[in-house]
Design a protein around this motif. Structure first.
Motif, PDB file in Angstrom:
ATOM      1  N   SER A 174      45.063  47.268  34.683  1.00  0.00           N
ATOM      2  CA  SER A 174      45.074  45.873  35.125  1.00  0.00           C
ATOM      3  C   SER A 174      43.674  45.494  35.604  1.00  0.00           C
ATOM      4  O   SER A 174      42.845  46.380  35.872  1.00  0.00           O
ATOM      5  CB  SER A 174      46.072  45.666  36.277  1.00  0.00           C
ATOM      6  OG  SER A 174      45.610  46.307  37.454  1.00  0.00           O
ATOM      7  N   GLY A 175      43.449  44.209  35.721  1.00  0.00           N
ATOM      8  CA  GLY A 175      42.187  43.738  36.286  1.00  0.00           C
ATOM      9  C   GLY A 175      42.072  44.167  37.740  1.00  0.00           C
ATOM     10  O   GLY A 175      41.007  44.562  38.207  1.00  0.00           O
ATOM     11  N   MET A 176      43.191  44.102  38.468  1.00  0.00           N
ATOM     12  CA  MET A 176      43.164  44.512  39.880  1.00  0.00           C
ATOM     13  C   MET A 176      42.782  45.983  40.008  1.00  0.00           C
ATOM     14  O   MET A 176      42.080  46.372  40.953  1.00  0.00           O
ATOM     15  CB  MET A 176      44.531  44.262  40.546  1.00  0.00           C
ATOM     16  CG  MET A 176      44.770  42.826  40.979  1.00  0.00           C
ATOM     17  SD  MET A 176      43.416  42.072  41.923  1.00  0.00           S
ATOM     18  CE  MET A 176      43.430  43.025  43.432  1.00  0.00           C
ATOM     19  N   THR A 219      35.730  37.595  34.495  1.00  0.00           N
ATOM     20  CA  THR A 219      36.977  37.268  33.780  1.00  0.00           C
ATOM     21  C   THR A 219      36.985  35.851  33.200  1.00  0.00           C
ATOM     22  O   THR A 219      37.520  35.629  32.119  1.00  0.00           O
ATOM     23  CB  THR A 219      38.177  37.450  34.757  1.00  0.00           C
ATOM     24  OG1 THR A 219      38.209  38.819  35.152  1.00  0.00           O
ATOM     25  CG2 THR A 219      39.495  37.071  34.131  1.00  0.00           C
ATOM     26  N   PHE A 220      36.399  34.872  33.926  1.00  0.00           N
ATOM     27  CA  PHE A 220      36.449  33.482  33.464  1.00  0.00           C
ATOM     28  C   PHE A 220      35.403  33.173  32.390  1.00  0.00           C
ATOM     29  O   PHE A 220      35.483  32.114  31.765  1.00  0.00           O
ATOM     30  CB  PHE A 220      36.210  32.520  34.649  1.00  0.00           C
ATOM     31  CG  PHE A 220      37.433  32.207  35.473  1.00  0.00           C
ATOM     32  CD1 PHE A 220      38.481  33.099  35.565  1.00  0.00           C
ATOM     33  CD2 PHE A 220      37.541  31.000  36.169  1.00  0.00           C
ATOM     34  CE1 PHE A 220      39.606  32.822  36.329  1.00  0.00           C
ATOM     35  CE2 PHE A 220      38.664  30.702  36.924  1.00  0.00           C
ATOM     36  CZ  PHE A 220      39.696  31.621  37.012  1.00  0.00           C
ATOM     37  N   SER A 221      34.424  34.062  32.221  1.00  0.00           N
ATOM     38  CA  SER A 221      33.312  33.683  31.332  1.00  0.00           C
ATOM     39  C   SER A 221      32.816  34.811  30.430  1.00  0.00           C
ATOM     40  O   SER A 221      31.609  35.042  30.321  1.00  0.00           O
ATOM     41  CB  SER A 221      32.153  33.146  32.181  1.00  0.00           C
ATOM     42  OG  SER A 221      31.898  34.014  33.279  1.00  0.00           O
ATOM     43  N   TYR A 270      36.479  43.192  34.645  1.00  0.00           N
ATOM     44  CA  TYR A 270      37.258  42.191  33.900  1.00  0.00           C
ATOM     45  C   TYR A 270      38.745  42.372  34.131  1.00  0.00           C
ATOM     46  O   TYR A 270      39.223  43.508  34.222  1.00  0.00           O
ATOM     47  CB  TYR A 270      37.041  42.371  32.388  1.00  0.00           C
ATOM     48  CG  TYR A 270      35.806  41.712  31.850  1.00  0.00           C
ATOM     49  CD1 TYR A 270      35.749  40.340  31.703  1.00  0.00           C
ATOM     50  CD2 TYR A 270      34.703  42.480  31.473  1.00  0.00           C
ATOM     51  CE1 TYR A 270      34.614  39.730  31.188  1.00  0.00           C
ATOM     52  CE2 TYR A 270      33.564  41.872  30.965  1.00  0.00           C
ATOM     53  CZ  TYR A 270      33.538  40.490  30.823  1.00  0.00           C
ATOM     54  OH  TYR A 270      32.416  39.890  30.326  1.00  0.00           O
ATOM     55  N   SER A 271      39.450  41.248  34.136  1.00  0.00           N
ATOM     56  CA  SER A 271      40.860  41.287  33.830  1.00  0.00           C
ATOM     57  C   SER A 271      40.908  41.017  32.324  1.00  0.00           C
ATOM     58  O   SER A 271      40.643  39.894  31.884  1.00  0.00           O
ATOM     59  CB  SER A 271      41.618  40.206  34.605  1.00  0.00           C
ATOM     60  OG  SER A 271      42.903  40.073  34.045  1.00  0.00           O
ATOM     61  N   LEU A 272      41.235  42.034  31.547  1.00  0.00           N
ATOM     62  CA  LEU A 272      41.319  41.860  30.088  1.00  0.00           C
ATOM     63  C   LEU A 272      42.558  41.053  29.720  1.00  0.00           C
ATOM     64  O   LEU A 272      42.692  40.566  28.592  1.00  0.00           O
ATOM     65  CB  LEU A 272      41.380  43.227  29.385  1.00  0.00           C
ATOM     66  CG  LEU A 272      40.233  44.208  29.622  1.00  0.00           C
ATOM     67  CD1 LEU A 272      40.498  45.514  28.857  1.00  0.00           C
ATOM     68  CD2 LEU A 272      38.903  43.631  29.179  1.00  0.00           C
ATOM     69  N   CYS A 281      50.017  41.435  27.580  1.00  0.00           N
ATOM     70  CA  CYS A 281      49.833  42.660  28.360  1.00  0.00           C
ATOM     71  C   CYS A 281      48.872  42.425  29.514  1.00  0.00           C
ATOM     72  O   CYS A 281      48.196  41.393  29.567  1.00  0.00           O
ATOM     73  CB  CYS A 281      49.319  43.803  27.486  1.00  0.00           C
ATOM     74  SG  CYS A 281      47.614  43.637  26.983  1.00  0.00           S
ATOM     75  N   VAL A 282      48.835  43.386  30.411  1.00  0.00           N
ATOM     76  CA  VAL A 282      47.952  43.346  31.578  1.00  0.00           C
ATOM     77  C   VAL A 282      46.980  44.516  31.443  1.00  0.00           C
ATOM     78  O   VAL A 282      47.402  45.633  31.136  1.00  0.00           O
ATOM     79  CB  VAL A 282      48.802  43.477  32.872  1.00  0.00           C
ATOM     80  CG1 VAL A 282      47.925  43.584  34.103  1.00  0.00           C
ATOM     81  CG2 VAL A 282      49.746  42.286  33.012  1.00  0.00           C
ATOM     82  N   ALA A 283      45.696  44.245  31.620  1.00  0.00           N
ATOM     83  CA  ALA A 283      44.697  45.317  31.453  1.00  0.00           C
ATOM     84  C   ALA A 283      43.399  44.916  32.127  1.00  0.00           C
ATOM     85  O   ALA A 283      43.178  43.738  32.448  1.00  0.00           O
ATOM     86  CB  ALA A 283      44.443  45.577  29.971  1.00  0.00           C
ATOM     87  N   SER A 300      47.925  32.524  35.144  1.00  0.00           N
ATOM     88  CA  SER A 300      47.123  33.237  34.144  1.00  0.00           C
ATOM     89  C   SER A 300      46.296  32.250  33.324  1.00  0.00           C
ATOM     90  O   SER A 300      46.367  31.026  33.518  1.00  0.00           O
ATOM     91  CB  SER A 300      47.960  34.134  33.233  1.00  0.00           C
ATOM     92  OG  SER A 300      47.120  35.124  32.649  1.00  0.00           O
ATOM     93  N   LEU A 301      45.507  32.800  32.424  1.00  0.00           N
ATOM     94  CA  LEU A 301      44.517  31.988  31.714  1.00  0.00           C
ATOM     95  C   LEU A 301      44.079  32.693  30.445  1.00  0.00           C
ATOM     96  O   LEU A 301      44.417  33.855  30.213  1.00  0.00           O
ATOM     97  CB  LEU A 301      43.297  31.742  32.618  1.00  0.00           C
ATOM     98  CG  LEU A 301      42.717  32.954  33.334  1.00  0.00           C
ATOM     99  CD1 LEU A 301      41.255  33.124  33.017  1.00  0.00           C
ATOM    100  CD2 LEU A 301      42.894  32.778  34.838  1.00  0.00           C
ATOM    101  N   GLY A 302      43.334  31.947  29.626  1.00  0.00           N
ATOM    102  CA  GLY A 302      42.791  32.539  28.405  1.00  0.00           C
ATOM    103  C   GLY A 302      43.813  32.650  27.286  1.00  0.00           C
ATOM    104  O   GLY A 302      43.610  33.377  26.312  1.00  0.00           O
TER     105      GLY A 302
HETATM  106  C1  LIG Z   1      39.274  36.229  38.204  1.00  0.00           C
HETATM  107  C2  LIG Z   1      40.383  37.239  38.191  1.00  0.00           C
HETATM  108  N1  LIG Z   1      40.084  38.540  38.388  1.00  0.00           N
HETATM  109  C3  LIG Z   1      41.046  39.472  38.388  1.00  0.00           C
HETATM  110  C4  LIG Z   1      42.368  39.165  38.216  1.00  0.00           C
HETATM  111  C5  LIG Z   1      43.411  40.239  38.253  1.00  0.00           C
HETATM  112  O1  LIG Z   1      43.707  40.662  36.965  1.00  0.00           O
HETATM  113  P1  LIG Z   1      45.094  41.347  36.525  1.00  0.00           P
HETATM  114  O2  LIG Z   1      46.164  40.322  36.715  1.00  0.00           O
HETATM  115  O3  LIG Z   1      44.847  41.738  35.118  1.00  0.00           O
HETATM  116  O4  LIG Z   1      45.301  42.513  37.416  1.00  0.00           O
HETATM  117  C6  LIG Z   1      42.727  37.831  37.991  1.00  0.00           C
HETATM  118  C7  LIG Z   1      44.147  37.463  37.785  1.00  0.00           C
HETATM  119  O5  LIG Z   1      44.510  36.317  37.721  1.00  0.00           O
HETATM  120  C8  LIG Z   1      41.702  36.839  37.989  1.00  0.00           C
HETATM  121  O6  LIG Z   1      41.976  35.535  37.813  1.00  0.00           O
END
Ligand SMILES: Cc1ncc(COP(=O)(O)O)c(C=O)c1O
Length: 401
Positions: free
Chosen positions: A84-86, A184-186, A202-204, A214-216, A340-342
């Motif tokens: 996950s991005g987190m 993540t936004f750019s 990144y949050s992929l 998926c979450v990555a 979410s986005l993208g």
């Molecule tokens: C800018 C940004 N970074 C990180 C995350 C976390 O990513 P994930 O949901 O893949 O864990 C998010 C989720 O919305 C996000 O907007």
């Protein structure tokens, strides 16, 4: 920076074949790997062998292909992919900071990250200063002898402030600390490592995969850092174990190859929407509008040809008005009321009550996050004119315009 840098070319130039000459790299769906010689296994555990895999929580060939592609896109020495991005954010921070350390972050940051920094890190005696990242003197003033890290998002969630990566990198360098950037936004639009960031996360899940299936996440940085994260004795990623599933990894890699096309379309559509809504006299934030306070700075740092991204905000001032509009826009088929986005369809949500709800309301107001703020991730609509017409229809019906 090199004005002609093209991250898409970096990905296109990669040659990653499948086992039997497949155009896509083979998926390695094995958690463990055999060794011909026990000595090689020992050496692999000690990190002394190149090209050997021992266990998929450590490295998996499919994850390596995706990591290689992301490192190429970012021009970093290496990368690591996470579930996950987190996980990318938390593992990187926990790898760098020890008990007693301090870090500085943009107060405007994804709600999950905000919650981790504010509510979770104190358990480990790691302190955090929340600053207005666009005010460099505030960043300077927050630095303490025990500061390890400056953390920010290139384009902040949800206020779409732009972090001056070059200036922040210079501050970090001057004080011997690190700069970590969530891009993540750019993706493709900005290349934070080329602008001086030490670590790019990144949050992929978002633009890079682009399918919301998926979450990555990913961590891009120097070899030493990636090796440290995956060290079997004290590597945070290795020991906390948020490994990405190789099947997902291979899917994300294929989607990465179309990212440049999608980003251009997201940007084109978002600019059209932003201009159209702004012309109606509404409160719109979009980095591509000359009214954005950092429009010129943003333009000076972006890679050419990708536009200003797919994210924009519309401030409806009250939660009630925001809710009415979102309900109606979903009914009219503008997109989905979803976080979410993208994604290929437009998504919208009221940030203060959703993805930033972890941020206390008084902090939201202080940072300028209005209770009526709607964050849009503008989709890949082929006919964005029609989509804007639908939004205008909703606004007219609600007597907002
Ligand atoms: C800018 C940004 N970074 C990180 C995350 C976390 O990513 P994930 O949901 O893949 O864990 C998010 C989720 O919305 C996000 O907007």
């Amino acid at each position: 920076m090199n004005p002609s840098f093209d991250p898409a070319e970096k990905i296109q130039d990669l040659l990653q074949f499948g086992e039997f000459g497949g155009v896509n790299p083979s998926i390695t769906d094995s958690s463990t790997f055999t060794f011909m010689d026990p000595v090689t296994m020992t050496e692999t555990f000690l990190g002394h062998t190149e090209g050997c895999f021992l266990y998929s929580r450590h490295w998996n060939p499919s994850n390596k292909y995706l990591a290689q592609a992301l490192a190429s896109m970012e021009e970093t020495e290496n990368a690591w992919v996470t579930a996950s991005g987190m996980a990318a954010i938390t593992c990187s921070i926990m790898q760098l900071c020890n008990s007693g350390d301090h870090l500085i972050t943009s107060v405007t940051t994804y709600g999950g990250t905000f919650a981790f920094l504010r509510n979770y890190l104190p358990k480990f005696n790691i302190s955090v200063s929340f600053v207005d990242i666009s005010d460099l003197s505030e960043v300077q003033k927050a630095i303490r002898p025990n500061t390890k890290l400056i953390y920010t998002e290139t384009v902040t969630n949800p206020l779409l402030q732009f972090s001056d990566i070059s200036a922040l990198a210079a501050i970090a360098k001057e004080h011997g600390i690190l700069l970590m950037v969530d891009n993540t936004f750019s993706p493709m639009i900005m290349s934070p490592a080329r602008l001086g960031a030490d670590i790019v996360v990144y949050s992929l899940t978002k633009f890079i995969n682009g399918k919301n299936d998926c979450v990555a996440g990913a961590i891009c940085g120097k070899n030493d850092f990636i090796d440290a994260l995956s060290n079997v004795n004290d590597g945070t990623a290795m020991l906390l174990g948020p490994v990405l599933d190789p099947l997902r990894s291979s899917g994300i890699l294929k989607n990465l190859h179309t990212l440049h096309v999608r980003i251009k379309q997201h940007s084109q559509n978002a600019l059209y929407m932003a201009k159209g809504l702004k012309e109606l006299g509404l409160k719109v934030i979009y980095p591509g509008l000359p009214t954005h306070p950092q429009h010129i700075l943003f333009s000076s740092m972006m890679n050419p040809g990708y536009g200003y991204g797919g994210m924009l905000t519309l401030d409806m001032e009250t939660t009630e008005k925001a809710n009415e509009l979102m309900r109606m826009m979903q009914g009219e088929g503008v997109g989905y009321l979803a976080v979410s986005l993208g994604y290929f369809k437009t998504l919208f949500s009221n940030s203060g009550k959703s993805t930033s709800s972890e941020v206390p309301e008084e902090v939201q107001r202080k940072m300028g996050l209005s209770e009526g703020l709607i964050r849009f991730s503008v989709g890949l609509d082929n006919n964005i004119e029609r989509s804007l017409m639908k939004v205008k229809y909703c606004l007219t019906n609600l007597r907002i315009i």
